[in-house]
Design a protein around this motif. Structure first.
Motif, PDB file in Angstrom:
ATOM      1  N   LEU A  96       4.643   2.353   2.403  1.00  0.00           N
ATOM      2  CA  LEU A  96       3.294   2.249   1.948  1.00  0.00           C
ATOM      3  C   LEU A  96       2.450   3.887   2.184  1.00  0.00           C
ATOM      4  N   GLU A  97       2.777   4.730   3.002  1.00  0.00           N
ATOM      5  CA  GLU A  97       2.570   6.013   3.129  1.00  0.00           C
ATOM      6  C   GLU A  97       3.028   6.745   2.385  1.00  0.00           C
ATOM      7  N   GLN A  99       3.726   7.504  -1.396  1.00  0.00           N
ATOM      8  CA  GLN A  99       3.306   7.344  -2.774  1.00  0.00           C
ATOM      9  C   GLN A  99       4.467   7.606  -3.773  1.00  0.00           C
ATOM     10  N   ARG A 116       3.397  -2.963  -3.951  1.00  0.00           N
ATOM     11  CA  ARG A 116       2.625  -2.566  -3.115  1.00  0.00           C
ATOM     12  C   ARG A 116       1.666  -3.786  -2.466  1.00  0.00           C
ATOM     13  N   ASP A 130      -3.025  -4.616   6.810  1.00  0.00           N
ATOM     14  CA  ASP A 130      -3.656  -3.156   6.495  1.00  0.00           C
ATOM     15  C   ASP A 130      -4.638  -3.495   5.863  1.00  0.00           C
ATOM     16  N   ARG A 133      -5.623  -0.238   3.458  1.00  0.00           N
ATOM     17  CA  ARG A 133      -4.862  -0.105   2.149  1.00  0.00           C
ATOM     18  C   ARG A 133      -5.139  -1.315   1.174  1.00  0.00           C
TER      19      ARG A 133
END
Length: 214
Positions: A96-97, A99, A116, A130, A133
């Motif tokens: 997720l971090e 990209q 995602r 999360d 996000r």
């Protein structure tokens, strides 16, 4: 491997909730779940993720699918190696971090956003949602396929109950249904092959999301 035991794990859990003990199903699940878990442990990569094979790069969607399978196996009452599960969850958080990971593998931007949404759903199912996000993805929902919006709806429901965003997504899903005299279904504009999309799965996920939101 996951597809062999995930449906059985879900079915067995639901039967237990209904107070029915199906020993034949349990025996089948015991056999393929035990073998499946050992195979998944053996195929887990050093970065905590899984790919299509033992020696390729970890794939975000496949890794999320495995983690969902492990979570469902836990819910069905089967012991899952917590370290293996934690490493899988850590891989998803790292994905997720990062990209650029999906694009580096040739995945389109739209398909990456769909994945995602699925990852955020799986993390929420694993008890590690999360919020930041998820809310950020909600603002990009117009680019998501219907199945990804369904995942997003379920994640938001897990996060906040009667959130206004939940109501908006419910309305959008209801408005996109194709209605007939006796039934309804959903169809995607395009097929997201990277994430194994199909209209049948989209219809199932839309229904699941609407039931959870109700």
């Amino acid at each position: 491997t996951v597809s062999r035991f995930l449906p059985n794990a879900v079915t067995y859990r639901l039967l237990k909730q209904l107070g029915r003990d199906d020993q034949k199903l349990k025996q089948s699940l015991d056999a393929n779940l035990g073998a499946g878990l050992q195979r998944l442990y053996a195929l887990q990569h050093l970065d905590g993720g899984w790919g299509w094979w033992a020696d390729d790069k970890s794939q975000v969607y496949i890794s999320a699918y495995v983690v969902q399978g492990l979570v469902e196996a836990n819910r069905a009452g089967y012991g899952v190696d917590q370290d293996r599960l934690d490493r899988g969850i850590a891989f998803l958080k790292t994905a997720l971090e990062n990209q650029t990971a999906a694009k580096a593998q040739g995945q389109s931007s739209a398909s990456a956003l769909n994945a995602r949404s699925y990852v955020l759903f799986v993390l929420a199912e694993a008890g590690q949602p999360d919020r930041g996000r998820t809310v950020a993805l909600y603002d990009q929902r117009a680019t998501l396929d219907l199945y990804a919006r369904s995942y997003l709806l379920m994640t938001l429901k897990t996060l906040g109950g009667g959130d206004e965003r939940v109501a908006v997504l419910v309305g959008e899903l209801m408005g996109s249904a194709i209605l007939h005299a006796t039934d309804a279904h959903w169809e995607e504009r395009t097929q997201d092959y990277w994430n194994m999309s199909s209209d049948t799965r989209t219809t199932a996920l839309a229904l699941q999301a609407l039931v959870r939101a109700d």
